[in-house]
Design a protein around this motif. Structure first.
Motif, PDB file in Angstrom:
ATOM      1  N   ASP A 244      32.199  29.770  46.870  1.00  0.00           N
ATOM      2  CA  ASP A 244      32.194  29.262  45.883  1.00  0.00           C
ATOM      3  C   ASP A 244      30.361  29.138  46.109  1.00  0.00           C
ATOM      4  N   MET A 245      30.509  29.404  47.951  1.00  0.00           N
ATOM      5  CA  MET A 245      28.824  27.995  48.188  1.00  0.00           C
ATOM      6  C   MET A 245      28.218  29.681  48.180  1.00  0.00           C
ATOM      7  N   ARG A 246      28.767  30.463  48.198  1.00  0.00           N
ATOM      8  CA  ARG A 246      28.341  32.186  47.592  1.00  0.00           C
ATOM      9  C   ARG A 246      28.341  32.150  46.550  1.00  0.00           C
ATOM     10  N   GLY A 247      28.739  31.865  45.422  1.00  0.00           N
ATOM     11  CA  GLY A 247      28.231  32.112  44.009  1.00  0.00           C
ATOM     12  C   GLY A 247      29.435  33.271  43.938  1.00  0.00           C
ATOM     13  N   PHE A 248      30.561  33.619  44.534  1.00  0.00           N
ATOM     14  CA  PHE A 248      31.437  34.502  44.255  1.00  0.00           C
ATOM     15  C   PHE A 248      32.708  34.270  43.191  1.00  0.00           C
ATOM     16  N   LEU A 249      33.275  32.466  43.949  1.00  0.00           N
ATOM     17  CA  LEU A 249      34.336  32.141  43.352  1.00  0.00           C
ATOM     18  C   LEU A 249      34.414  32.273  41.793  1.00  0.00           C
ATOM     19  N   ARG A 250      35.903  32.733  41.400  1.00  0.00           N
ATOM     20  CA  ARG A 250      36.178  32.950  39.785  1.00  0.00           C
ATOM     21  C   ARG A 250      37.613  32.071  39.791  1.00  0.00           C
ATOM     22  N   GLU A 251      38.224  32.157  40.228  1.00  0.00           N
ATOM     23  CA  GLU A 251      39.870  31.322  40.344  1.00  0.00           C
ATOM     24  C   GLU A 251      40.305  31.173  41.462  1.00  0.00           C
ATOM     25  N   THR A 252      41.030  30.215  41.602  1.00  0.00           N
ATOM     26  CA  THR A 252      42.029  29.707  42.507  1.00  0.00           C
ATOM     27  C   THR A 252      43.056  29.442  41.686  1.00  0.00           C
ATOM     28  N   VAL A 253      44.142  30.358  41.806  1.00  0.00           N
ATOM     29  CA  VAL A 253      45.780  30.267  41.297  1.00  0.00           C
ATOM     30  C   VAL A 253      46.628  30.201  42.236  1.00  0.00           C
ATOM     31  N   PRO A 254      48.190  30.084  42.182  1.00  0.00           N
ATOM     32  CA  PRO A 254      48.783  29.805  42.838  1.00  0.00           C
ATOM     33  C   PRO A 254      49.834  31.827  42.508  1.00  0.00           C
ATOM     34  N   TRP A 255      50.413  32.059  43.427  1.00  0.00           N
ATOM     35  CA  TRP A 255      49.955  33.611  43.783  1.00  0.00           C
ATOM     36  C   TRP A 255      51.098  34.267  42.806  1.00  0.00           C
ATOM     37  N   ASP A 256      52.253  33.306  42.589  1.00  0.00           N
ATOM     38  CA  ASP A 256      53.253  33.593  41.953  1.00  0.00           C
ATOM     39  C   ASP A 256      52.342  33.577  40.168  1.00  0.00           C
ATOM     40  N   GLU A 257      51.561  33.235  40.100  1.00  0.00           N
ATOM     41  CA  GLU A 257      50.867  32.885  38.544  1.00  0.00           C
ATOM     42  C   GLU A 257      49.459  33.898  38.624  1.00  0.00           C
ATOM     43  N   TYR A 258      49.183  34.963  39.899  1.00  0.00           N
ATOM     44  CA  TYR A 258      48.099  35.595  39.799  1.00  0.00           C
ATOM     45  C   TYR A 258      48.477  37.144  39.115  1.00  0.00           C
ATOM     46  N   GLU A 259      47.753  37.206  37.778  1.00  0.00           N
ATOM     47  CA  GLU A 259      48.572  38.598  37.209  1.00  0.00           C
ATOM     48  C   GLU A 259      46.997  39.529  37.436  1.00  0.00           C
ATOM     49  N   GLY A 260      46.912  40.342  38.919  1.00  0.00           N
ATOM     50  CA  GLY A 260      45.798  41.253  39.222  1.00  0.00           C
ATOM     51  C   GLY A 260      46.797  42.509  39.245  1.00  0.00           C
TER      52      GLY A 260
ATOM     53  N   ARG B 184      48.253  32.876  60.988  1.00  0.00           N
ATOM     54  CA  ARG B 184      49.010  34.129  60.406  1.00  0.00           C
ATOM     55  C   ARG B 184      50.664  33.393  60.119  1.00  0.00           C
ATOM     56  N   ASN B 185      50.147  32.287  58.821  1.00  0.00           N
ATOM     57  CA  ASN B 185      50.708  31.851  57.558  1.00  0.00           C
ATOM     58  C   ASN B 185      51.457  33.040  57.101  1.00  0.00           C
ATOM     59  N   GLY B 186      52.633  32.568  56.264  1.00  0.00           N
ATOM     60  CA  GLY B 186      52.442  32.950  55.068  1.00  0.00           C
ATOM     61  C   GLY B 186      51.988  32.729  53.573  1.00  0.00           C
ATOM     62  N   ALA B 187      51.279  33.721  52.997  1.00  0.00           N
ATOM     63  CA  ALA B 187      50.257  32.499  51.678  1.00  0.00           C
ATOM     64  C   ALA B 187      51.257  32.618  50.008  1.00  0.00           C
ATOM     65  N   THR B 188      50.177  31.970  49.894  1.00  0.00           N
ATOM     66  CA  THR B 188      51.253  30.754  48.434  1.00  0.00           C
ATOM     67  C   THR B 188      50.297  31.015  47.609  1.00  0.00           C
ATOM     68  N   TRP B 189      48.753  31.275  47.631  1.00  0.00           N
ATOM     69  CA  TRP B 189      47.719  31.178  46.483  1.00  0.00           C
ATOM     70  C   TRP B 189      46.921  32.611  46.709  1.00  0.00           C
ATOM     71  N   ALA B 190      46.179  32.861  45.497  1.00  0.00           N
ATOM     72  CA  ALA B 190      45.246  34.309  45.105  1.00  0.00           C
ATOM     73  C   ALA B 190      44.061  33.409  45.346  1.00  0.00           C
ATOM     74  N   ILE B 191      42.784  34.026  45.661  1.00  0.00           N
ATOM     75  CA  ILE B 191      41.152  33.516  45.813  1.00  0.00           C
ATOM     76  C   ILE B 191      41.156  34.983  44.686  1.00  0.00           C
ATOM     77  N   VAL B 192      40.681  35.043  44.048  1.00  0.00           N
ATOM     78  CA  VAL B 192      39.724  36.145  43.040  1.00  0.00           C
ATOM     79  C   VAL B 192      38.672  35.260  43.515  1.00  0.00           C
ATOM     80  N   TRP B 193      37.725  36.410  43.329  1.00  0.00           N
ATOM     81  CA  TRP B 193      36.264  36.066  43.969  1.00  0.00           C
ATOM     82  C   TRP B 193      35.898  37.760  42.955  1.00  0.00           C
TER      83      TRP B 193
END
Length: 68
Positions: A52-68, A14-23
């Protein structure tokens, strides 16, 4: 949306999120399609490794830098 409005995607966290894991799953999604999990500092590495183990990970970026 800012990080204080987000919750970590890890089950039961239930923690606040600070990262965007793009896949994407190349078997289901076109190459340009991106999906995003949000992560707190504690679960960023766990979630990124899971994808990443599944070959799905594209990038991990801080949420405030995510441009999605």
């Amino acid at each position: 949306m800012n990080a204080t409005d987000l919750q970590c995607s890890r089950r039961d966290c239930r923690n606040g999120a600070t990262w965007a894991i793009v896949w994407n799953n190349p078997k289901l999604h076109t190459p340009e399609r991106r999906k995003v999990w949000t992560a707190c500092d504690e679960h960023r590495e766990y979630l990124a490794n899971f994808l990443d183990m599944r070959g799905f990970l594209r990038e991990t970026v801080p949420w405030d830098e995510y441009e999605g």
